[in-house]
Motif scaffolding. Structure first.
Motif, mmCIF file in Angstrom:
data_model
loop_
_atom_site.group_PDB
_atom_site.id
_atom_site.type_symbol
_atom_site.label_atom_id
_atom_site.label_comp_id
_atom_site.label_asym_id
_atom_site.label_seq_id
_atom_site.Cartn_x
_atom_site.Cartn_y
_atom_site.Cartn_z
ATOM 1 N N ARG A 194 0.947 -1.383 0.544
ATOM 2 C CA ARG A 194 -0.512 0.579 -0.320
ATOM 3 C C ARG A 194 0.909 1.462 0.144
ATOM 4 O O ARG A 194 0.294 2.406 -1.034
ATOM 5 C CB ARG A 194 -0.868 0.051 1.377
ATOM 6 C CG ARG A 194 -1.833 -1.032 0.434
ATOM 7 C CD ARG A 194 -3.013 -0.715 1.778
ATOM 8 N NE ARG A 194 -4.215 -1.829 2.066
ATOM 9 C CZ ARG A 194 -4.759 -2.889 2.608
ATOM 10 N NH1 ARG A 194 -4.323 -2.332 4.025
ATOM 11 N NH2 ARG A 194 -5.512 -3.374 2.661
ATOM 12 N N HIS A 195 2.180 1.123 0.976
ATOM 13 C CA HIS A 195 2.989 2.523 0.769
ATOM 14 C C HIS A 195 3.617 1.784 -0.819
ATOM 15 O O HIS A 195 3.900 3.776 -1.742
ATOM 16 C CB HIS A 195 4.114 2.841 2.319
ATOM 17 C CG HIS A 195 3.013 2.116 2.880
ATOM 18 N ND1 HIS A 195 3.170 3.857 3.564
ATOM 19 C CD2 HIS A 195 2.428 2.124 4.159
ATOM 20 C CE1 HIS A 195 2.042 4.181 4.928
ATOM 21 N NE2 HIS A 195 2.132 2.770 5.014
ATOM 22 N N GLN A 196 4.038 1.358 -0.796
ATOM 23 C CA GLN A 196 4.866 1.832 -2.485
ATOM 24 C C GLN A 196 3.949 1.835 -3.210
ATOM 25 O O GLN A 196 4.371 2.831 -4.389
ATOM 26 C CB GLN A 196 5.114 0.023 -2.421
ATOM 27 C CG GLN A 196 6.339 -0.121 -1.826
ATOM 28 C CD GLN A 196 7.660 1.069 -1.246
ATOM 29 O OE1 GLN A 196 8.092 1.498 -2.160
ATOM 30 N NE2 GLN A 196 7.678 1.021 -0.134
ATOM 31 N N THR A 197 3.084 1.632 -3.739
ATOM 32 C CA THR A 197 1.663 1.721 -5.022
ATOM 33 C C THR A 197 1.178 2.933 -4.590
ATOM 34 O O THR A 197 0.212 3.323 -5.022
ATOM 35 C CB THR A 197 0.963 1.003 -4.869
ATOM 36 O OG1 THR A 197 0.518 0.064 -3.941
ATOM 37 C CG2 THR A 197 1.944 -0.948 -4.906
ATOM 38 N N SER A 198 1.292 3.733 -3.554
ATOM 39 C CA SER A 198 0.143 4.768 -3.306
ATOM 40 C C SER A 198 1.379 5.900 -3.395
ATOM 41 O O SER A 198 2.424 5.439 -2.840
ATOM 42 C CB SER A 198 -0.613 5.010 -2.710
ATOM 43 O OG SER A 198 -0.394 3.819 -0.977
ATOM 44 N N ALA A 199 0.600 7.258 -2.802
ATOM 45 C CA ALA A 199 1.580 8.099 -2.500
ATOM 46 C C ALA A 199 0.874 8.879 -1.359
ATOM 47 O O ALA A 199 0.515 10.222 -0.948
ATOM 48 C CB ALA A 199 0.619 9.454 -3.571
#
Length: 61
Positions: free
Chosen positions: A5-10
């Motif tokens: 979630r942290h890697q694929t979102s801002a």
């Protein structure tokens, strides 16, 4: 899952209004986005790696 979630979102750079429930709603939106990404992989559908945020995160240098 949290890493994805942290890697694929801002999420880390997204400003969140100081309104009750705003941060929770943002996390829910990101969770829904993550589920949509994973559904493609789990179902065996063809995934366009050029635009897939998960693929990009895993192969970032």
């Amino acid at each position: 899952m949290a890493w994805m979630r942290h890697q694929t979102s801002a999420y880390d750079s997204t400003p969140v209004a100081r309104v009750k429930g705003a941060r929770r709603e943002l996390r829910r939106q990101i969770a829904r986005q993550s589920e949509r990404i994973l559904v493609k992989y789990r179902s065996g559908d063809d995934v366009d790696f050029k635009v897939c945020p998960l693929y990009k995160a895993l192969h970032a240098k």
